[in-house]
Scaffold this motif. Structure first.
Motif, PDB file in Angstrom:
ATOM      1  N   TRP A  56       0.842  -1.205   0.000  1.00 39.00           N
ATOM      2  CA  TRP A  56       0.000   0.000   0.000  1.00 39.00           C
ATOM      3  C   TRP A  56       0.873   1.248   0.000  1.00 39.00           C
ATOM      4  O   TRP A  56       1.984   1.266   0.505  1.00 39.00           O
ATOM      5  CB  TRP A  56      -0.958   0.005   1.192  1.00 39.00           C
ATOM      6  N   ASN A  58       1.600   5.159   1.033  1.00 36.40           N
ATOM      7  CA  ASN A  58       1.374   5.970   2.229  1.00 36.40           C
ATOM      8  C   ASN A  58       1.261   7.453   1.941  1.00 36.40           C
ATOM      9  O   ASN A  58       1.029   8.249   2.852  1.00 36.40           O
ATOM     10  CB  ASN A  58       2.513   5.726   3.226  1.00 36.40           C
ATOM     11  N   GLU A  61      -1.780   9.476  -4.049  1.00 36.43           N
ATOM     12  CA  GLU A  61      -3.022   8.724  -4.201  1.00 36.43           C
ATOM     13  C   GLU A  61      -2.895   7.423  -3.420  1.00 36.43           C
ATOM     14  O   GLU A  61      -2.131   6.539  -3.778  1.00 36.43           O
ATOM     15  CB  GLU A  61      -3.306   8.430  -5.673  1.00 36.43           C
ATOM     16  N   ARG A  62      -3.651   7.334  -2.331  1.00 38.53           N
ATOM     17  CA  ARG A  62      -3.513   6.190  -1.428  1.00 38.53           C
ATOM     18  C   ARG A  62      -4.250   4.984  -1.989  1.00 38.53           C
ATOM     19  O   ARG A  62      -5.475   5.006  -2.161  1.00 38.53           O
ATOM     20  CB  ARG A  62      -4.036   6.559  -0.043  1.00 38.53           C
ATOM     21  N   SER A  91      -9.073   1.144  -2.601  1.00 40.29           N
ATOM     22  CA  SER A  91      -8.831   2.500  -2.125  1.00 40.29           C
ATOM     23  C   SER A  91      -8.125   2.452  -0.781  1.00 40.29           C
ATOM     24  O   SER A  91      -8.531   1.700   0.119  1.00 40.29           O
ATOM     25  CB  SER A  91     -10.154   3.253  -1.989  1.00 40.29           C
ATOM     26  N   ASP A  93      -8.134   4.951   1.173  1.00 38.21           N
ATOM     27  CA  ASP A  93      -8.903   5.838   2.044  1.00 38.21           C
ATOM     28  C   ASP A  93     -10.127   5.143   2.630  1.00 38.21           C
ATOM     29  O   ASP A  93     -10.456   5.325   3.801  1.00 38.21           O
ATOM     30  CB  ASP A  93      -9.339   7.084   1.266  1.00 38.21           C
ATOM     31  N   THR A  94     -10.807   4.349   1.799  1.00 39.91           N
ATOM     32  CA  THR A  94     -12.046   3.714   2.256  1.00 39.91           C
ATOM     33  C   THR A  94     -11.959   2.193   2.328  1.00 39.91           C
ATOM     34  O   THR A  94     -12.806   1.553   2.941  1.00 39.91           O
ATOM     35  CB  THR A  94     -13.212   4.076   1.310  1.00 39.91           C
TER      36      THR A  94
END
Length: 314
Positions: A56, A58, A61-62, A91, A93-94
């Motif tokens: 992932w 950090n 665009e996460r 994502s 973020d979510t």
């Protein structure tokens, strides 16, 4: 959630763009834990493997990605691929799933481009003769990727089964690349500027005594501790680089076996792709030195490739 097929990946990816995306990924703030492996007993008595490779970003665009790889040896008896892969992009973020991608196609592209990225630092600028050892699915990608970073005008293809080499050569010819099929591997390697290997060989194929001054060796296959593509002399003669110092010494027979036999020490590893891309280590220093790169495959490479595909499709 979007389903991304191999055809979609092949349509939108370009070797030059992916090589640059990988270089950026090795400089970026990306977390990629070690792969997790589970063993699944089969009715035949063999053991299948399930591998999870997460990563992932950090910053920026996460995004989160995870490759699921299934290795089922018994599939060869069913006329099915023994290695199957699926990639899930989410994502950061979510946590929502954005896309499910063909893992085999994604892996082939990122593996070839990682080798080309290494060659950009390690192969001579004037390298023009590429010898491809192995004629499997990776071979065409490796040839095209190396041609992206070096002025390759001559391609020689060798495979244990000549008919497979002929099939691969025919497909490459249709794409405008005219490889010569070699029957004698030693003769081919002795003339090579770059030797790229993508095999499952359990015995060394490339001998260090065959390598000419200035050659670059690219080892992509032999991904277990019981497989090898180059012998001890090749590792001893070369300045050795890997994709990751953390994984190559314990995940590849080409590095782990010479280390165990004390043919080389950990100090013999001159650098990895993180250090090369960040300018912390120098690549080729002299025109006449032999360089060797060992690829083990990293989750951050999958994430970089999947991100590039995602952006191209949206």
């Amino acid at each position: 959630m979007k389903v991304v097929t191999a055809a979609d990946i092949n349509r939108v990816l370009r070797y030059d763009a992916l090589i640059e995306a990988l270089a950026e990924a090795f400089r970026a703030d990306i977390t990629a834990p070690e792969k997790i492996m589970y063993f699944v007993p089969q009715p035949s008595g063999s053991e299948a493997k399930v591998l999870l490779m997460p990563a992932w970003s950090n910053s920026g665009e996460r995004l989160i990605g995870c490759k699921l790889v299934n290795v089922f040896p018994d599939n060869t008896k069913r006329n099915k691929p023994a290695v199957l892969g699926t990639y899930v992009l989410m994502s950061g973020d979510t946590g929502e799933a954005l896309a499910v991608m063909d893992g085999a196609a994604l892996t082939a592209w990122r593996t070839a481009c990682a080798s080309a990225l290494a060659a950009r630092y390690l192969a001579r600028d004037d390298a023009s003769h590429l010898v491809m050892v192995g004629a499997g699915a990776l071979a065409p990608h490796l040839i095209r990727a190396h041609r992206t970073v070096r002025p390759i005008t001559r391609v020689t293809l060798w495979n244990r089964t000549r008919s497979h080499a002929i099939s691969t050569a025919f497909a490459l010819s249709a794409a405008g690349i005219e490889p010569v099929i070699a029957d004698n591997l030693e003769e081919a390697v002795r003339e090579a500027d770059i030797v790229s290997c993508a095999t499952l060989s359990d015995v060394p194929l490339v001998r260090g005594a065959w390598l000419k001054k200035g050659a670059h060796v690219d080892l992509v296959g032999a991904f277990s501790l019981k497989t090898r593509e180059a012998d001890d002399a090749a590792v001893r003669r070369a300045r050795v680089y890997v994709d990751s110092r953390a994984t190559a010494p314990k995940g590849s027979g080409d590095i782990a076996i010479p280390l165990r036999k004390k043919i080389i020490s950990l100090k013999a590893i001159q650098g990895d792709l993180f250090e090369l891309c960040r300018g912390k280590k120098q690549g080729r220093k002299r025109r006449d030195e032999i360089t060797l790169f060992k690829s083990t495959g990293l989750a951050l490479e999958d994430l970089a490739a999947a991100t590039l595909v995602w952006k191209a499709l949206n």
